[in-house]
Design a protein around this motif. Sequence first.
Motif, mmCIF file in Angstrom:
data_model
loop_
_atom_site.group_PDB
_atom_site.id
_atom_site.type_symbol
_atom_site.label_atom_id
_atom_site.label_comp_id
_atom_site.label_asym_id
_atom_site.label_seq_id
_atom_site.Cartn_x
_atom_site.Cartn_y
_atom_site.Cartn_z
ATOM 1 N N THR A 111 -2.363 -0.574 -9.482
ATOM 2 C CA THR A 111 -2.654 -0.841 -8.535
ATOM 3 C C THR A 111 -4.612 -0.564 -7.657
ATOM 4 N N SER A 138 0.884 -0.916 0.163
ATOM 5 C CA SER A 138 -0.150 0.004 -0.205
ATOM 6 C C SER A 138 0.917 0.928 0.129
ATOM 7 N N SER A 183 -7.961 -5.632 0.738
ATOM 8 C CA SER A 183 -7.290 -6.863 0.597
ATOM 9 C C SER A 183 -5.974 -6.378 -0.075
ATOM 10 N N ILE A 184 -5.427 -6.951 -0.298
ATOM 11 C CA ILE A 184 -3.807 -6.860 -0.935
ATOM 12 C C ILE A 184 -4.002 -7.890 -2.195
ATOM 13 N N HIS A 185 -2.667 -7.363 -3.383
ATOM 14 C CA HIS A 185 -2.205 -8.063 -4.129
ATOM 15 C C HIS A 185 -0.869 -7.580 -4.045
ATOM 16 N N GLU A 242 -13.993 4.456 -3.139
ATOM 17 C CA GLU A 242 -13.430 3.397 -3.241
ATOM 18 C C GLU A 242 -12.273 4.010 -5.051
ATOM 19 N N GLY A 297 3.169 -5.012 -1.955
ATOM 20 C CA GLY A 297 1.669 -4.949 -2.368
ATOM 21 C C GLY A 297 1.107 -4.035 -2.437
ATOM 22 N N ALA A 301 -6.175 -4.822 -6.452
ATOM 23 C CA ALA A 301 -7.048 -5.702 -4.870
ATOM 24 C C ALA A 301 -8.216 -4.246 -4.946
ATOM 25 N N ALA A 308 -9.493 -2.125 -1.715
ATOM 26 C CA ALA A 308 -8.814 -1.720 -0.454
ATOM 27 C C ALA A 308 -8.657 -2.727 1.075
ATOM 28 N N HIS A 328 -2.753 -2.717 -4.030
ATOM 29 C CA HIS A 328 -4.386 -2.247 -3.650
ATOM 30 C C HIS A 328 -5.309 -0.788 -3.821
ATOM 31 N N SER A 329 -6.346 -1.034 -3.832
ATOM 32 C CA SER A 329 -7.501 0.258 -4.270
ATOM 33 C C SER A 329 -6.888 1.031 -2.469
#
Length: 199
Positions: free
Chosen positions: A174, A108, A182-184, A139, A129, A178, A180, A131-132
Amino acid sequence: MIKHYTSILLLIVLILSGCKSIQTPSSQKQFGIFKVLDNNTSVEMNGEVNSQSLTNFTSLITAYPNITIIHIKTCDGSSDDDINLQLSALVHQKKINTHIEDGGLVASGGTDFFLAGVERSKGSNTKIGVHSWAGNDQEATDFPEGHIEHQKYIKYYVSVGFSQTQAKSFYYFTIKAAPASSIHWMTDAEIQQYGILTK
């Protein structure tokens, strides 16, 4: 005679106290989530960026102006995105490199911080990682591409060396990777595709 010795003793105490206060700033090593390592040119970072992190890092760089690299153990985000972007911009302005240590992790806002490095590298068994972002019950993906809400992040990526095309491509990747909540974790191929590392 006693009064004379007392005056001398008082003078010695004052001198020693003055010396101690002069030495204190340079002997301080911990500045919030940042710790100056023994060589005084490297910093270890461990923790989430918060509202005090910019102030802490400014104090650090004032006391130790020869910092060349930040070794990141873990930075899994930021509790203040605006401060994080200002802090990251300062790191890039000071031409400091960033490195994720073996077994380290950024995610993030921590990933945004890592990207501030003029040169960016990582050890083994690391994680990056994305994410949004989210705020005010919305979001990033709620806003269409090109919306003003996206611009500060795209501008930030450009400011740390991405081309406009690269910045937009990475940013939209980004926020779609994924939600907010969660995480990718980026794959090696994605890390290469988006130019996350410089070496």
